[in-house]
Design a protein around this motif. Structure first.
Motif, PDB file in Angstrom:
ATOM      1  N   UNK A  91       0.852  -1.193   0.000  1.00 58.03           N
ATOM      2  CA  UNK A  91       0.000   0.000   0.000  1.00 58.03           C
ATOM      3  C   UNK A  91       0.886   1.241   0.000  1.00 58.03           C
ATOM      4  N   UNK A  92       1.094   1.868  -1.166  1.00 58.44           N
ATOM      5  CA  UNK A  92       1.935   3.059  -1.227  1.00 58.44           C
ATOM      6  C   UNK A  92       1.129   4.329  -0.973  1.00 58.44           C
ATOM      7  N   UNK A 151       3.874   0.676   2.490  1.00 54.63           N
ATOM      8  CA  UNK A 151       3.723  -0.205   3.637  1.00 54.63           C
ATOM      9  C   UNK A 151       3.370  -1.588   3.100  1.00 54.63           C
ATOM     10  N   UNK A 152       4.166  -2.578   3.476  1.00 57.05           N
ATOM     11  CA  UNK A 152       3.946  -3.963   3.034  1.00 57.05           C
ATOM     12  C   UNK A 152       3.334  -4.740   4.186  1.00 57.05           C
ATOM     13  N   UNK A 153       2.156  -5.305   3.942  1.00 58.80           N
ATOM     14  CA  UNK A 153       1.436  -6.051   4.968  1.00 58.80           C
ATOM     15  C   UNK A 153       1.468  -7.538   4.644  1.00 58.80           C
ATOM     16  N   UNK A 154       1.549  -8.361   5.692  1.00 58.42           N
ATOM     17  CA  UNK A 154       1.460  -9.805   5.498  1.00 58.42           C
ATOM     18  C   UNK A 154       0.105 -10.128   4.895  1.00 58.42           C
ATOM     19  N   UNK A 155       0.072 -11.092   3.987  1.00 59.19           N
ATOM     20  CA  UNK A 155      -1.141 -11.411   3.252  1.00 59.19           C
ATOM     21  C   UNK A 155      -2.271 -11.951   4.101  1.00 59.19           C
ATOM     22  N   UNK A 156      -1.990 -12.812   5.078  1.00 56.75           N
ATOM     23  CA  UNK A 156      -3.051 -13.433   5.859  1.00 56.75           C
ATOM     24  C   UNK A 156      -3.399 -12.648   7.113  1.00 56.75           C
ATOM     25  N   UNK A 158      -2.345  -9.519   8.007  1.00 58.38           N
ATOM     26  CA  UNK A 158      -2.487  -8.087   7.814  1.00 58.38           C
ATOM     27  C   UNK A 158      -1.549  -7.264   8.675  1.00 58.38           C
ATOM     28  N   UNK A 159      -0.599  -7.886   9.354  1.00 57.04           N
ATOM     29  CA  UNK A 159       0.375  -7.166  10.170  1.00 57.04           C
ATOM     30  C   UNK A 159       1.429  -6.522   9.264  1.00 57.04           C
ATOM     31  N   UNK A 160       2.117  -5.514   9.780  1.00 57.24           N
ATOM     32  CA  UNK A 160       3.125  -4.797   9.003  1.00 57.24           C
ATOM     33  C   UNK A 160       4.365  -5.667   8.859  1.00 57.24           C
ATOM     34  N   UNK A 161       4.732  -5.984   7.617  1.00 59.11           N
ATOM     35  CA  UNK A 161       5.944  -6.751   7.335  1.00 59.11           C
ATOM     36  C   UNK A 161       7.138  -5.814   7.208  1.00 59.11           C
ATOM     37  N   UNK A 162       6.957  -4.716   6.471  1.00 56.61           N
ATOM     38  CA  UNK A 162       8.028  -3.742   6.310  1.00 56.61           C
ATOM     39  C   UNK A 162       7.454  -2.426   5.826  1.00 56.61           C
ATOM     40  N   UNK A 163       8.279  -1.403   5.957  1.00 60.41           N
ATOM     41  CA  UNK A 163       7.960  -0.081   5.440  1.00 60.41           C
ATOM     42  C   UNK A 163       9.103   0.286   4.510  1.00 60.41           C
ATOM     43  N   UNK A 164       8.793   0.520   3.244  1.00 61.74           N
ATOM     44  CA  UNK A 164       9.815   0.786   2.245  1.00 61.74           C
ATOM     45  C   UNK A 164       9.793   2.276   1.919  1.00 61.74           C
ATOM     46  N   UNK A 165      10.943   2.894   2.081  1.00 63.11           N
ATOM     47  CA  UNK A 165      11.110   4.300   1.735  1.00 63.11           C
ATOM     48  C   UNK A 165      11.891   4.434   0.444  1.00 63.11           C
ATOM     49  N   UNK A 166      12.364   5.641   0.187  1.00 65.47           N
ATOM     50  CA  UNK A 166      13.119   5.876  -1.053  1.00 65.47           C
ATOM     51  C   UNK A 166      14.458   5.165  -1.058  1.00 65.47           C
ATOM     52  N   UNK A 167      15.037   4.964   0.114  1.00 72.89           N
ATOM     53  CA  UNK A 167      16.383   4.396   0.161  1.00 72.89           C
ATOM     54  C   UNK A 167      16.440   3.026   0.824  1.00 72.89           C
ATOM     55  N   UNK A 168      15.390   2.255   0.728  1.00 74.78           N
ATOM     56  CA  UNK A 168      15.451   0.889   1.239  1.00 74.78           C
ATOM     57  C   UNK A 168      14.397   0.570   2.275  1.00 74.78           C
ATOM     58  N   UNK A 169      14.529  -0.584   2.872  1.00 71.42           N
ATOM     59  CA  UNK A 169      13.553  -1.081   3.840  1.00 71.42           C
ATOM     60  C   UNK A 169      13.841  -0.489   5.206  1.00 71.42           C
ATOM     61  N   UNK A 170      12.773  -0.168   5.917  1.00 70.85           N
ATOM     62  CA  UNK A 170      12.914   0.320   7.286  1.00 70.85           C
ATOM     63  C   UNK A 170      12.427  -0.751   8.217  1.00 70.85           C
TER      64      UNK A 170
END
Length: 170
Positions: A91-92, A151-156, A158-170
């Motif tokens: 979800x960007x 924001x990348x959420x787990x498929x089943x 729905x928890x936050x897997x990662x947050x991706x910014x301009x310079x990589x994963x947070x």
């Protein structure tokens, strides 16, 4: 011991909707593994009980308890294990800081920081996709208002897997 994953490689996998192999620990947390260690101990107790005393009532009770614990572990661990294989939901959008106000769905990605005060703990909340998630302080401190993030959420779950910014994963 494995080497630390390249943030660009992790970000590319997450934006493609896949969980990077270095992120499996986030889906299968310590509680998942603790349950399976407990199952292994209980199965060992049941096997020892049958080996020592045969099929007596106490040994059959140990086997029944082991089966119940195994069924419960499968029931509750299936969702976490499924998160490793399910595609991520990406979800960007621009991040919006709600400050002291309530978090609403007016923006694609919204966050709120509640600083530590007397009798309270520091809290970061992230609102995305109609759900509010609590984010750990390490990720929360990297959120900045009006920056485009994904924001990348787990498929089943729905928890936050990662947050991706301009310079990589947070």
């Amino acid at each position: 011991m494995t080497a630390k994953a390249d943030p660009g490689e992790v970000a590319a996998a997450n934006l493609a909707g896949r969980l990077h192999r270095s992120q499996r620990g986030e889906a299968l947390g310590w509680f998942f593994w603790a349950i399976w260690v407990f199952v292994a101990i209980e199965v060992a107790i049941a096997v020892v009980a049958i080996a020592k005393s045969g099929f007596t009532a106490s040994a059959l009770v140990a086997v029944a308890v082991a089966l119940v614990i195994l069924v419960l572990a499968i029931r509750f661990g299936r969702r976490q294990f499924a998160d490793c294989r399910a595609p991520l939901t990406v979800l960007p959008g621009p991040a919006h800081d709600f400050g002291a106000g309530p978090i609403t769905d007016d923006y694609p990605v919204g966050f709120k920081h509640t600083p530590r005060g007397p009798g309270t703990i520091e809290k970061w909340q992230l609102r995305v996709g109609g759900r509010t998630h609590t984010v750990n302080p390490v990720r929360g401190k990297r959120l900045a208002a009006e920056r485009v993030i994904a924001v990348c959420l787990f498929g089943n779950s729905g928890a936050v897997a990662s947050i991706v910014g301009e310079n990589g994963v947070w």
